[in-house]
Design a protein around this motif. Structure first.
Motif, PDB file in Angstrom:
ATOM      1  N   ALA A 162      -4.997   6.248  -9.222  1.00 35.55           N
ATOM      2  CA  ALA A 162      -4.072   5.113  -9.093  1.00 35.55           C
ATOM      3  C   ALA A 162      -3.144   5.226  -7.904  1.00 35.55           C
ATOM      4  CB  ALA A 162      -3.247   4.972 -10.377  1.00 35.55           C
ATOM      5  N   TRP A 163      -2.466   6.363  -7.771  1.00 41.22           N
ATOM      6  CA  TRP A 163      -1.365   6.423  -6.807  1.00 41.22           C
ATOM      7  C   TRP A 163      -1.846   6.394  -5.365  1.00 41.22           C
ATOM      8  CZ3 TRP A 163       2.409   4.550  -9.015  1.00 41.22           C
ATOM      9  CH2 TRP A 163       2.765   4.874 -10.319  1.00 41.22           C
ATOM     10  N   THR A 164      -3.050   6.850  -5.109  1.00 44.10           N
ATOM     11  CA  THR A 164      -3.543   6.776  -3.728  1.00 44.10           C
ATOM     12  C   THR A 164      -3.815   5.333  -3.300  1.00 44.10           C
ATOM     13  OG1 THR A 164      -4.460   9.012  -3.875  1.00 44.10           O
ATOM     14  CG2 THR A 164      -5.302   7.598  -2.122  1.00 44.10           C
ATOM     15  N   PRO A 165      -4.614   4.546  -4.017  1.00 45.96           N
ATOM     16  CA  PRO A 165      -4.836   3.162  -3.559  1.00 45.96           C
ATOM     17  C   PRO A 165      -3.645   2.237  -3.769  1.00 45.96           C
ATOM     18  CG  PRO A 165      -6.043   3.567  -5.590  1.00 45.96           C
ATOM     19  CD  PRO A 165      -5.497   4.893  -5.151  1.00 45.96           C
ATOM     20  N   LEU A 166      -2.860   2.450  -4.841  1.00 46.59           N
ATOM     21  CA  LEU A 166      -1.792   1.501  -5.170  1.00 46.59           C
ATOM     22  C   LEU A 166      -0.549   1.644  -4.305  1.00 46.59           C
ATOM     23  CD1 LEU A 166      -1.797   1.323  -9.089  1.00 46.59           C
ATOM     24  CD2 LEU A 166      -2.877  -0.209  -7.443  1.00 46.59           C
ATOM     25  N   LEU A 167      -0.388   2.774  -3.635  1.00 46.82           N
ATOM     26  CA  LEU A 167       0.829   3.026  -2.867  1.00 46.82           C
ATOM     27  C   LEU A 167       1.086   1.940  -1.838  1.00 46.82           C
ATOM     28  CD1 LEU A 167       3.195   4.961  -2.352  1.00 46.82           C
ATOM     29  CD2 LEU A 167       1.743   6.154  -0.688  1.00 46.82           C
ATOM     30  N   TYR A 168       0.026   1.474  -1.168  1.00 46.46           N
ATOM     31  CA  TYR A 168       0.181   0.415  -0.171  1.00 46.46           C
ATOM     32  C   TYR A 168      -0.411  -0.913  -0.622  1.00 46.46           C
ATOM     33  CZ  TYR A 168       1.762   3.902   3.198  1.00 46.46           C
ATOM     34  OH  TYR A 168       2.473   4.867   3.847  1.00 46.46           O
ATOM     35  N   LEU A 169      -1.168  -0.911  -1.715  1.00 42.58           N
ATOM     36  CA  LEU A 169      -1.766  -2.152  -2.204  1.00 42.58           C
ATOM     37  C   LEU A 169      -0.774  -2.973  -3.023  1.00 42.58           C
ATOM     38  CD1 LEU A 169      -4.128  -4.078  -2.799  1.00 42.58           C
ATOM     39  CD2 LEU A 169      -4.824  -2.525  -4.647  1.00 42.58           C
ATOM     40  N   TYR A 170      -0.087  -2.348  -3.960  1.00 44.89           N
ATOM     41  CA  TYR A 170       0.724  -3.089  -4.928  1.00 44.89           C
ATOM     42  C   TYR A 170       2.053  -3.629  -4.381  1.00 44.89           C
ATOM     43  CZ  TYR A 170       2.551  -4.309  -9.565  1.00 44.89           C
ATOM     44  OH  TYR A 170       3.062  -4.992 -10.649  1.00 44.89           O
ATOM     45  N   GLY A 172      -6.578  -1.168  -0.610  1.00 43.10           N
ATOM     46  CA  GLY A 172      -6.701   0.025  -1.455  1.00 43.10           C
ATOM     47  C   GLY A 172      -7.257   1.209  -0.684  1.00 43.10           C
ATOM     48  N   LEU A 173      -8.220   0.927   0.200  1.00 45.95           N
ATOM     49  CA  LEU A 173      -8.809   1.996   1.006  1.00 45.95           C
ATOM     50  C   LEU A 173      -7.828   2.565   2.032  1.00 45.95           C
ATOM     51  CD1 LEU A 173     -12.406   0.670   1.760  1.00 45.95           C
ATOM     52  CD2 LEU A 173     -11.823   2.759   0.510  1.00 45.95           C
ATOM     53  N   LEU A 174      -6.788   1.789   2.358  1.00 45.94           N
ATOM     54  CA  LEU A 174      -5.830   2.224   3.375  1.00 45.94           C
ATOM     55  C   LEU A 174      -5.293   3.610   3.084  1.00 45.94           C
ATOM     56  CD1 LEU A 174      -4.011   1.782   5.835  1.00 45.94           C
ATOM     57  CD2 LEU A 174      -2.440   0.512   4.364  1.00 45.94           C
ATOM     58  N   ASN A 175      -4.756   3.812   1.901  1.00 40.82           N
ATOM     59  CA  ASN A 175      -4.192   5.126   1.578  1.00 40.82           C
ATOM     60  C   ASN A 175      -5.251   6.111   1.121  1.00 40.82           C
ATOM     61  OD1 ASN A 175      -1.696   6.573   1.626  1.00 40.82           O
ATOM     62  ND2 ASN A 175      -1.747   6.660  -0.600  1.00 40.82           N
ATOM     63  N   ASN A 176      -6.428   5.601   0.701  1.00 40.73           N
ATOM     64  CA  ASN A 176      -7.521   6.508   0.334  1.00 40.73           C
ATOM     65  C   ASN A 176      -7.932   7.379   1.517  1.00 40.73           C
ATOM     66  OD1 ASN A 176      -7.426   5.084  -2.028  1.00 40.73           O
ATOM     67  ND2 ASN A 176      -9.485   4.238  -1.884  1.00 40.73           N
ATOM     68  N   THR A 177      -7.780   6.829   2.721  1.00 40.33           N
ATOM     69  CA  THR A 177      -8.206   7.566   3.904  1.00 40.33           C
ATOM     70  C   THR A 177      -7.289   8.744   4.220  1.00 40.33           C
ATOM     71  OG1 THR A 177      -7.010   5.988   5.312  1.00 40.33           O
ATOM     72  CG2 THR A 177      -9.341   5.572   4.941  1.00 40.33           C
ATOM     73  N   TYR A 178      -6.237   8.896   3.419  1.00 43.59           N
ATOM     74  CA  TYR A 178      -5.435  10.127   3.455  1.00 43.59           C
ATOM     75  C   TYR A 178      -6.357  11.340   3.386  1.00 43.59           C
ATOM     76  CZ  TYR A 178      -2.087  13.669   1.748  1.00 43.59           C
ATOM     77  OH  TYR A 178      -1.334  14.799   1.582  1.00 43.59           O
ATOM     78  N   TYR A 179      -7.369  11.253   2.528  1.00 43.99           N
ATOM     79  CA  TYR A 179      -8.255  12.397   2.303  1.00 43.99           C
ATOM     80  C   TYR A 179      -9.237  12.618   3.447  1.00 43.99           C
ATOM     81  CZ  TYR A 179      -6.211  12.067  -2.286  1.00 43.99           C
ATOM     82  OH  TYR A 179      -5.310  12.013  -3.316  1.00 43.99           O
ATOM     83  N   ILE A 180      -9.477  11.560   4.230  1.00 45.92           N
ATOM     84  CA  ILE A 180     -10.302  11.756   5.426  1.00 45.92           C
ATOM     85  C   ILE A 180      -9.537  12.607   6.434  1.00 45.92           C
ATOM     86  CG2 ILE A 180     -11.374  10.581   7.387  1.00 45.92           C
ATOM     87  CD1 ILE A 180     -12.025   8.263   5.551  1.00 45.92           C
ATOM     88  N   GLY A 181      -8.247  12.274   6.624  1.00 47.69           N
ATOM     89  CA  GLY A 181      -7.406  13.100   7.489  1.00 47.69           C
ATOM     90  C   GLY A 181      -7.294  14.516   6.957  1.00 47.69           C
TER      91      GLY A 181
END
Length: 522
Positions: free
Chosen positions: A399-407, A154-163
């Motif tokens: 939802a869409w940030t963590p689920l994009l690569y999690l689900y 879930g954190l994988l795509n969350n780090t979009y915001y770090i970039g």
């Protein structure tokens, strides 16, 4: 303490003995791909308002859309190869080659002399990101410790915001330069994440599922232990995880399952899994985030803020608004990740989608009031609209940030996982090419009605999620197969093994595995 591990490829690994350290390195390596993407979104958002960028390329609405959308063109075509590369070369090598191609694209983008060179560079960048992005998500899903998968992936795509956060700071700092380095500097900065990812790869094991598929059982057993039990191959939990993986992949082989993309369409179950998992990418794309991610200036115009200097100073490039926006979205994505882990993937998606629908109709309504009386619109109306736009970004991130690569990797089994995730991302990129090019034209021509149209198709998405999605919370990748009528292992639940509810006789399991392997080799 590092231990050399065989990986089934030319790139060896020296893996730390601590599972916690391995988990952190896995996340850092994989998230480098999404931070690059986040950097790109914020960077192009700033570029599209930056005078030095617009004046250098002499951009119109059409060429601005082309410059922005070209990364999705590369991503679209790159996804035809990404699943195959991840399956044939291994997850680690796919990340390596994808990151290398991304770096080449970034260098070309930084050196661009005209629109054609800029577009070609972004096509190359998108191609590399497609390869490394799919490989990273599949790799993390298959390798991350089972008990932490929801948070880790879930954190994988969350780090979009770090970039995005760092890109906002770099773009802010370089925007005052009076040369083309005002936009070339942030562009070059993008490469740092891919370089960082390549540097971490030698310290990570290969996916145990890929190793077993190659017949490398001993190497896979070690990789499972490294990612679940500090390298202890006799630990009951890592033994249970390993047994589930072996049982499932051997069953797939006996059924004649291959790694071909045709496998997605071969059986009703595979088609169902691919459609459910593959829906995440397109649904996240059409939710409405394209406007705010790339055309915040045009969105602000519909709210009544029409002066470019005001947009640049007050919202898009100001450290207060842009940095706070990324922090807000990151915070909401963390809430969404927690909800996905504790509440479930499907309820989290429905909550987020419902909030987005409400926001889109409010934004559209307020934009209409401003359009009907632009000279008489009050400041409270304008800033109320901006506030809802701000809320929209956060609600999207739930939802869409963590689920994009999690689900998607959870829903799809090993034989279709890489190609299925590529299909999901292919749908995202295909729609993004269309929407990123269309949105500035649509907003310019019909204004507030674009929000109403977007809200309408989000209602359809909400209904599809409610009816067709399945819940995967609390299950290993192999246990999710049972939701689709495909139970393959005598190990029922890894988490119950961890809690001591389900007992595993390690010696007996080892004997069973040895007999299965010997029978297979006869």
């Amino acid at each position: 303490m590092l231990k050399r591990s065989r990986t089934g490829s030319w790139m060896p690994a020296w893996v730390p003995e601590s599972t916690t350290i391995v988990a952190v390195l896995l996340l850092l390596c994989s998230m480098s791909q999404t931070t690059t993407n986040g950097c790109d979104g914020t960077m192009l958002n700033g570029f599209n308002i930056l005078p030095s960028y617009n004046n250098y390329f002499k951009l119109t609405n059409a060429t601005k859309g082309l410059n922005t959308a070209s990364i999705f063109i590369g991503g679209f075509f790159g996804l035809f190869w990404s699943g195959m590369i991840a399956d044939r070369l291994g997850r680690r090598l796919a990340i390596f080659w994808g990151s290398l191609v991304t770096i080449v694209g970034i260098i070309l983008q930084t050196a661009a002399q005209h629109i054609a060179m800029f577009v070609i560079a972004r096509v190359v960048l998108g191609w590399g990101f497609a390869i490394s992005g799919v490989a990273s998500a599949v790799y993390l899903s298959e390798t991350f410790p089972t008990r932490w998968r929801a948070w880790g992936v879930g954190l994988l795509n969350n780090t979009y915001y770090i970039g995005a956060f760092f890109a906002a700071l770099v773009t802010l700092g370089s925007s005052h330069l009076e040369s083309t380095w005002a936009w070339r500097t942030p562009s070059l900065f993008q490469a740092s994440f891919s370089v960082f990812s390549i540097m971490l790869l030698p310290f990570l094991p290969e996916s145990p599922r890929w190793l077993i598929a190659q017949g490398l059982y001993e190497e896979a057993r070690i990789a499972v232990a490294q990612t679940n039990s500090n390298g202890n191959i006799t630990d009951p939990v890592s033994t249970a995880v390993y047994k589930q993986i072996v049982d499932t992949i051997e069953w797939e082989k006996k059924q004649g399952r291959t790694m071909s993309i045709k496998e997605i369409f071969k059986t009703p179950t595979s088609r169902k899994r691919a459609l459910i998992g593959g829906s995440v990418g397109p649904f996240s794309c059409i939710a409405g985030n394209i406007i705010a991610s790339y055309y915040l200036g045009a969105e602000l115009e519909t709210a009544g803020i029409t002066d470019s200097n005001s947009q640049l100073k007050a919202v898009s490039i100001s450290p207060l608004a842009n940095v706070v926006l990324n922090v807000w979205c990151f915070f909401c994505s963390l809430i969404g990740t927690q909800l996905s882990a504790s509440w479930g993937r499907k309820p989290t998606a429905l909550l987020s989608q419902g909030l987005l629908i409400i926001c889109l109709f409010i934004i559209g309504g307020l934009a209409k009031l401003n359009a009907d009386n632009p000279s008489g619109a009050s400041q409270s109306l304008i800033y109320g609209n901006v506030a809802v736009m701000f809320l929209f970004q956060g609600f999207y991130s739930i939802a869409w940030t963590p689920l994009l690569y999690l689900y998607p990797p959870e829903v799809m089994n090993y034989a279709i996982r890489a190609n299925g995730l590529a299909l999901s991302t292919l749908g995202l990129n295909g729609l993004a090419v269309f929407l990123v090019f269309l949105m500035p034209i649509g907003i310019g021509n019909i204004g507030w009605k674009m929000y109403m149209i977007n809200g309408g198709w989000d209602i359809i998405t909400f209904i599809i999620i409610a009816v067709f999605w399945v819940e995967t919370k609390g299950k290993s990748l192999e246990e999710i197969d049972a939701l689709f009528g495909e139970k393959h292992s005598t190990i029922n639940n890894v988490e119950e093994v961890r809690k001591g509810i389900e007992k595993v006789d390690v010696g007996q399991v080892d004997q069973q595995l040895q007999e299965e392997i010997e029978t297979k080799n006869v």
